[in-house]
Design an enzyme around this catalytic site. Structure first.
Site, mmCIF file in Angstrom:
data_model
loop_
_atom_site.group_PDB
_atom_site.id
_atom_site.type_symbol
_atom_site.label_atom_id
_atom_site.label_comp_id
_atom_site.label_asym_id
_atom_site.label_seq_id
_atom_site.Cartn_x
_atom_site.Cartn_y
_atom_site.Cartn_z
ATOM 1 N N HIS A 1 0.784 -1.278 -0.052
ATOM 2 C CA HIS A 1 0.069 -0.078 -0.042
ATOM 3 C C HIS A 1 0.734 1.323 0.046
ATOM 4 O O HIS A 1 0.545 2.247 0.627
ATOM 5 C CB HIS A 1 -0.971 -0.028 1.316
ATOM 6 C CG HIS A 1 -1.565 -1.274 1.372
ATOM 7 N ND1 HIS A 1 -2.855 -1.241 0.934
ATOM 8 C CD2 HIS A 1 -1.415 -2.294 2.101
ATOM 9 C CE1 HIS A 1 -3.432 -2.709 1.294
ATOM 10 N NE2 HIS A 1 -2.460 -3.365 1.919
ATOM 11 N N SER B 1 14.708 21.876 -16.656
ATOM 12 C CA SER B 1 13.504 22.602 -16.808
ATOM 13 C C SER B 1 13.763 23.920 -17.524
ATOM 14 O O SER B 1 14.731 24.378 -17.359
ATOM 15 C CB SER B 1 12.812 22.844 -15.545
ATOM 16 O OG SER B 1 12.106 24.021 -15.792
ATOM 17 N N LYS C 1 15.972 22.266 -11.571
ATOM 18 C CA LYS C 1 15.112 20.959 -11.469
ATOM 19 C C LYS C 1 16.217 19.931 -12.450
ATOM 20 O O LYS C 1 17.127 20.456 -13.234
ATOM 21 C CB LYS C 1 14.005 21.147 -12.497
ATOM 22 C CG LYS C 1 13.108 21.775 -11.945
ATOM 23 C CD LYS C 1 12.491 21.079 -10.644
ATOM 24 C CE LYS C 1 11.548 19.822 -11.082
ATOM 25 N NZ LYS C 1 10.243 20.177 -11.448
ATOM 26 N N GLU D 1 9.484 8.699 -17.069
ATOM 27 C CA GLU D 1 8.271 9.150 -17.140
ATOM 28 C C GLU D 1 7.552 8.796 -18.381
ATOM 29 O O GLU D 1 6.364 8.454 -18.687
ATOM 30 C CB GLU D 1 8.161 10.863 -16.793
ATOM 31 C CG GLU D 1 8.211 11.205 -15.221
ATOM 32 C CD GLU D 1 8.504 12.606 -15.231
ATOM 33 O OE1 GLU D 1 7.509 13.274 -15.376
ATOM 34 O OE2 GLU D 1 9.605 13.033 -15.251
#
Ligand code: ARG
Length: 459
Positions: free
Chosen positions: A156, A277, A283, A290
C-alpha cells in the site's frame, strides 16, 4: 497508371481512393520479408516444373536488383501501387519483362502478406526477447551489489518490512523473465507457413508447401488455408507480450520517478539520462522513466485497436486487416527503444544506499519481528502477539522513536514476558536476514535468487 487488378474496371481509381486504400507508405518496411518470400515461392515453382530454371534465374536476378534499389533509396514507392507486394512485382516486371508476371502463379496477396507480416513478427519476438535479456543483465549487476542494502519493503506504499535492494530488483528480474518466455512461446506457436494458401482456399497448382516453409525457416505448414489468410493472432500476441512487458517497465519507471524525488532520494539518474526545466534552473527531471510510463499507453492502444479491428470480421481476408501493421510497427519500435534506454538509465544511475537505510528507520519496520519474537520465545498466540506489538508501536509513536531504537524498559512495561534478547530481533538487518524461507529476502536467499537469474541469462 494502370492497376494490376484493372481488368474488370473501366474507370481508373480516384486519387482519394489511392490515398485511402494504400498501405505502401508503411508496409514497405516489410520489403525484405516480401522479397525473401517471393524468392522461396519462385524456387518452389521451378522445382515443381511450373517455372523453368531460366525463368527462375531471371526472377532471382530481378528481385536482387529490386532489393538493391530499395536499399540504396532509388526505388520509387508509389501510392498508386497500393501496397509493397504490387509495387515490388511491378518493378520486377519492368526489369525482367513478362517472366515477372509469372511470379504470382499459385499465390495471392492474402498469403503473401500473411507470410511477410508473420515473419516480421516472429523475428521481432526473438529480437525483443534478446533485448530484455540485456536489460536483465544491467539490472542484475546492480542487484548483486546490493544484497545487503536495506530498503523499506512496502505494501500500500506504506513501510512494511525491511528488505534488501537486490531482492527488490530481483522481483523485476522475475517479471522480465516471464516476459521473455511469452515472446518465446509466441514464436514457437506461430512459426507456421501461410505460403501456398493463396487467396483463401488453396490452389489447384501442384505446389510444395513444405518446401517453401523450409526455405523461409518456418517450422511447419499451416493446417487450414481459410484460417491462415485471416489469422492475425500472432500480431495480437506480440502486442499483448509488448503490453505486458511495458506494464512491467512502467511499474519500475514509476518507482524510479518516486525514488528520484527529494522525498525518497533513493536513486539519482545520471545527467546523461535526465533533463532540465526551461524555467526552473534547479530542476533535474526523470523524463526517461516518465516517458516509459507514458509510452505504455500507446502500446495498449495498439493492442486494443487490433483486437477491435478483428472482432467482427467474417472469414476470410478482409481489407480491415490491413490496419494490423502500423500499430505493431509502432509498438515494436516503442519496445525496442524503451528497453534500450531503460537499460542505459539503470547502468548509469547512482544508488543512494544511505538514504535507503535511513528510510528503514521510520515506520516501525520490525514490528512483525516483535510479534514473531513473542510467538517464538514467549509462546504467545500470534493474535495476542499482534495486539501487544500494536501497543509497542503506539508507545513508539508517542515517544517519537522507531521500534528498532526503542528503549528496552518501555517494552518490558508493555509485557513483562519480553526479555532483553528482543533488541536483536528488532534490529532491521536482523529482520531482513531472518526471512530465510524459500524466495525470501534474507541476503543469502537473495543471492541464490540472483544466481538463478545469472544462470538463466548465461544459457
Ligand atoms: N495491403 C494488404 C494488407 O496489408 C495486402 C493484402 C491485400 N489483399 C487483398 N485481397 N486486397 O492487408
Amino acid at each position: 497508371m494502370e492497376k494490376m487488378w484493372s481488368g474488370r474496371f473501366s474507370a481508373g481509381a480516384s486519387n482519394l481512393l489511392d490515398e485511402f486504400n494504400a498501405s505502401i507508405m508503411y508496409d514497405r518496411k516489410l520489403y525484405r520479408e516480401d522479397i525473401e518470400g517471393s524468392l522461396a515461392h519462385a524456387a518452389m515453382l521451378a522445382k515443381q516444373g511450373i517455372l523453368t530454371e531460366e525463368e527462375l534465374k531471371q526472377i532471382q536476378d530481378g528481385l536482387a536488383q529490386v532489393k538493391e534499389e530499395i536499399e540504396s533509396g532509388k526505388f520509387e514507392w508509389n501510392i498508386s501501387d497500393e501496397d509493397l507486394h504490387m509495387g515490388i512485382e511491378k518493378r520486377l516486371t519492368q526489369i525482367i519483362g513478362d517472366t515477372g508476371k509469372k511470379l504470382h502463379t499459385a499465390r495471392s496477396r492474402n498469403d503473401q502478406v500473411a507470410v511477410d507480416f508473420r515473419r516480421f513478427v516472429l523475428r521481432k519476438n526473438k529480437e525483443i526477447a534478446e533485448a530484455i535479456k540485456a536489460l536483465m543483465d544491467a539490472i542484475l549487476v546492480v542487484a548483486q551489489k546490493h544484497t545487503d542494502t536495506l530498503i523499506p519493503g512496502m505494501t500500500h506504499l506504506q513501510h512494511a518490512q525491511p528488505i534488501n535492494f537486490g531482492f527488490h530488483l530481483g522481483a523485476y528480474l522475475s517479471m522480465f523473465k516471464r516476459d521473455i518466455e511469452r515472446f518465446e512461446s509466441s514464436y514457437e506457436r506461430n512459426n507456421i507457413s501461410p505460403l501456398g494458401c493463396a487467396a483463401l482456399a488453396g490452389t489447384p497448382h501442384n505446389v510444395d508447401r513444405e518446401y517453401t516453409a523450409e526455405l523461409l525457416g518456418f517450422e511447419s505448414v499451416s493446417i487450414n488455408c481459410l484460417d491462415t489468410v485471416s489469422d492475425r493472432d500472432f500480431a495480437l500476441e506480440i502486442l499483448f507480450n509488448i503490453s505486458t512487458m511495458m506494464m512491467h517497465i512502467s511499474r519500475l519507471s514509476e518507482e524510479l520517478v518516486m525514488w528520484s524525488s527529494y522525498e525518497f532520494g533513493f536513486v539519482e539518474l545520471s545527467d546523461e539520462y535526465s533533463t532540465g526545466s526551461s524555467i526552473m534552473p534547479q530542476k533535474k527531471n526523470p523524463d526517461v522513466p516518465e516517458l516509459l510510463r507514458g509510452k505504455t499507453g500507446r502500446v495498449y492502444g495498439a493492442l486494443v485497436g487490433l483486437l477491435t479491428v478483428m472482432k467482427g470480421l467474417p472469414l476470410a481476408y478482409n481489407k480491415d486487416t490491413q490496419e494490423d501493421k502500423e500499430g505493431v510497427f509502432d509498438a515494436v519500435e516503442t519496445a525496442e527503444i524503451s528497453l534500450e534506454i531503460l537499460k542505459e538509465a539503470i547502468k548509469t544511475m547512482q544508488v543512494k544506499t544511505d538514504n535507503m537505510e535511513h528510510a528503514c528507520a521510520i515506520g516501525h519496520l520490525s514490528a512483525t519481528d516483535l510479534a514473531d519474537y513473542l510467538v517464538e520465545k514467549c509462546g504467545i498466540p500470534f493474535r495476542e502477539a499482534h495486539f501487544i506489538t500494536g501497543r509497542a508501536v503506539a508507545k513508539g509513536e508517542e515517544l517519537g522513536v522507531d521500534l528498532s531504537k526503542m528503549d528496552f524498559k518501555y517494552l518490558k512495561e508493555i509485557d513483562e514476558r519480553i526479555n532483553e534478547d528482543v533488541m536483536e530481533y528488532l534490529g532491521l538487518r536482523h529482520s531482513m536476514n531472518a526471512r530465510t524461507s524459500q524466495g525470501g529476502t534474507a541476503s543469502e536467499r537473495t543471492k541464490e535468487q540472483l544466481d538463478y537469474f545469472k544462470n538463466y541469462l548465461q544459457k
